[in-house]
Design a protein around this motif. Structure first.
Motif, mmCIF file in Angstrom:
data_model
loop_
_atom_site.group_PDB
_atom_site.id
_atom_site.type_symbol
_atom_site.label_atom_id
_atom_site.label_comp_id
_atom_site.label_asym_id
_atom_site.label_seq_id
_atom_site.Cartn_x
_atom_site.Cartn_y
_atom_site.Cartn_z
ATOM 1 N N UNK A 169 0.821 -1.101 -0.053
ATOM 2 C CA UNK A 169 -0.220 0.057 -0.025
ATOM 3 C C UNK A 169 0.993 1.260 -0.076
ATOM 4 N N UNK A 170 1.979 1.169 0.715
ATOM 5 C CA UNK A 170 2.737 2.381 0.874
ATOM 6 C C UNK A 170 3.497 2.646 -0.524
ATOM 7 N N UNK A 171 3.928 1.535 -1.113
ATOM 8 C CA UNK A 171 4.661 1.663 -2.585
ATOM 9 C C UNK A 171 3.720 2.420 -3.522
ATOM 10 N N UNK A 172 2.340 1.689 -3.428
ATOM 11 C CA UNK A 172 1.539 2.028 -4.443
ATOM 12 C C UNK A 172 1.084 3.820 -4.131
ATOM 13 N N UNK A 173 1.029 4.062 -2.833
ATOM 14 C CA UNK A 173 0.560 5.503 -2.560
ATOM 15 C C UNK A 173 1.462 6.455 -2.804
ATOM 16 N N UNK A 174 2.716 6.133 -2.885
ATOM 17 C CA UNK A 174 3.847 7.014 -3.258
ATOM 18 C C UNK A 174 3.950 7.370 -4.688
ATOM 19 N N UNK A 175 3.177 6.818 -5.599
ATOM 20 C CA UNK A 175 3.194 7.262 -7.063
ATOM 21 C C UNK A 175 1.785 7.186 -7.487
ATOM 22 N N UNK A 176 0.810 6.699 -7.045
ATOM 23 C CA UNK A 176 -0.531 6.623 -7.553
ATOM 24 C C UNK A 176 -1.193 7.785 -7.784
ATOM 25 N N UNK A 177 -2.254 7.707 -8.727
ATOM 26 C CA UNK A 177 -2.943 9.284 -8.766
ATOM 27 C C UNK A 177 -3.706 9.377 -7.836
ATOM 28 N N UNK A 178 -4.499 8.433 -6.744
ATOM 29 C CA UNK A 178 -5.076 8.956 -5.669
ATOM 30 C C UNK A 178 -4.394 9.565 -4.577
ATOM 31 N N UNK A 179 -2.930 8.500 -4.298
ATOM 32 C CA UNK A 179 -1.992 9.167 -3.576
ATOM 33 C C UNK A 179 -1.513 10.926 -3.728
ATOM 34 N N UNK A 180 -1.457 10.996 -5.160
ATOM 35 C CA UNK A 180 -0.927 12.309 -5.593
ATOM 36 C C UNK A 180 -2.206 13.449 -5.304
ATOM 37 N N UNK A 181 -3.414 13.068 -5.592
ATOM 38 C CA UNK A 181 -4.488 13.942 -5.275
ATOM 39 C C UNK A 181 -4.742 14.286 -3.817
#
Length: 193
Positions: free
Chosen positions: A169-181
């Protein structure tokens, strides 16, 4: 600060709660007694995010934010886009949605795609919109068991060749669309604190 996230999707709640941390009194729709189906009838992702947030503010009187996310696949003419959740039918089956995309692409080389997330925040009657985009491409077959939705078939360009479903989850959040928004939302809220 009390803030409602206008969704009942447990996967989205978990992702965003992790990012928001303890700085906010974070509430889901269930916690404020919002049990009705919130309409999503806009032809755009930003419009749907606004529509959901406005529904909560107008009917439940809470400052809130809502998001809408879409997967855009170039070789499929931008589909599924705003129809991302129910691309393969009204039952919203992630497995069926993934299969429809893979079947639609077949053996094509052009598999470019991107996720887009729009967050609409309504705070003290003012509306604010934040966008997050993650470029990538569609895998030839599903891979990975984490995440949800299209995560098993989406390979982010900024990653190391793994699908979102193969990342923590942490890896995904670092680069994801939702993480960026969400990062933009947090920066905005921090500046107002």
């Amino acid at each position: 600060m009390a803030l409602v996230f206008a969704t009942n999707n447990p996967n989205k709640i978990a992702e965003i709660q992790t990012q928001l941390g303890d700085a906010y009194d974070f509430k889901s729709l269930k916690k404020i007694g919002c049990t009705e189906e919130i309409p999503e009838t806009s032809p755009t992702l930003a419009g749907n995010a606004r529509q959901k947030a406005r529904h909560v503010k107008d009917n439940h009187r809470h400052d809130c934010f809502s998001e809408d996310t879409g997967l855009v696949v170039d070789a499929l003419g931008g589909a599924p886009g705003v129809d991302t959740a129910h691309y393969a039918g009204p039952e919203r089956s992630a497995e069926a949605n993934n299969k429809k995309i893979l079947d639609g692409l077949g053996t094509r080389d052009d598999r470019a795609a991107r996720f887009k997330t729009f967050i609409c925040l309504i705070l003290d009657e003012e509306e604010h919109l934040f966008e997050g985009v993650c470029e990538g491409h569609i895998a030839v077959a599903p891979s990975g068991t984490d995440g949800f939705g299209y995560d098993p078939i989406f390979i982010p360009a900024e990653g190391d060749g793994r699908t979102f479903a193969e990342m923590s989850r942490e890896e995904k959040q670092g680069i994801s669309h939702r993480g960026r928004a969400v990062a933009k939302l947090i920066n905005f809220l921090s500046a107002r604190a």
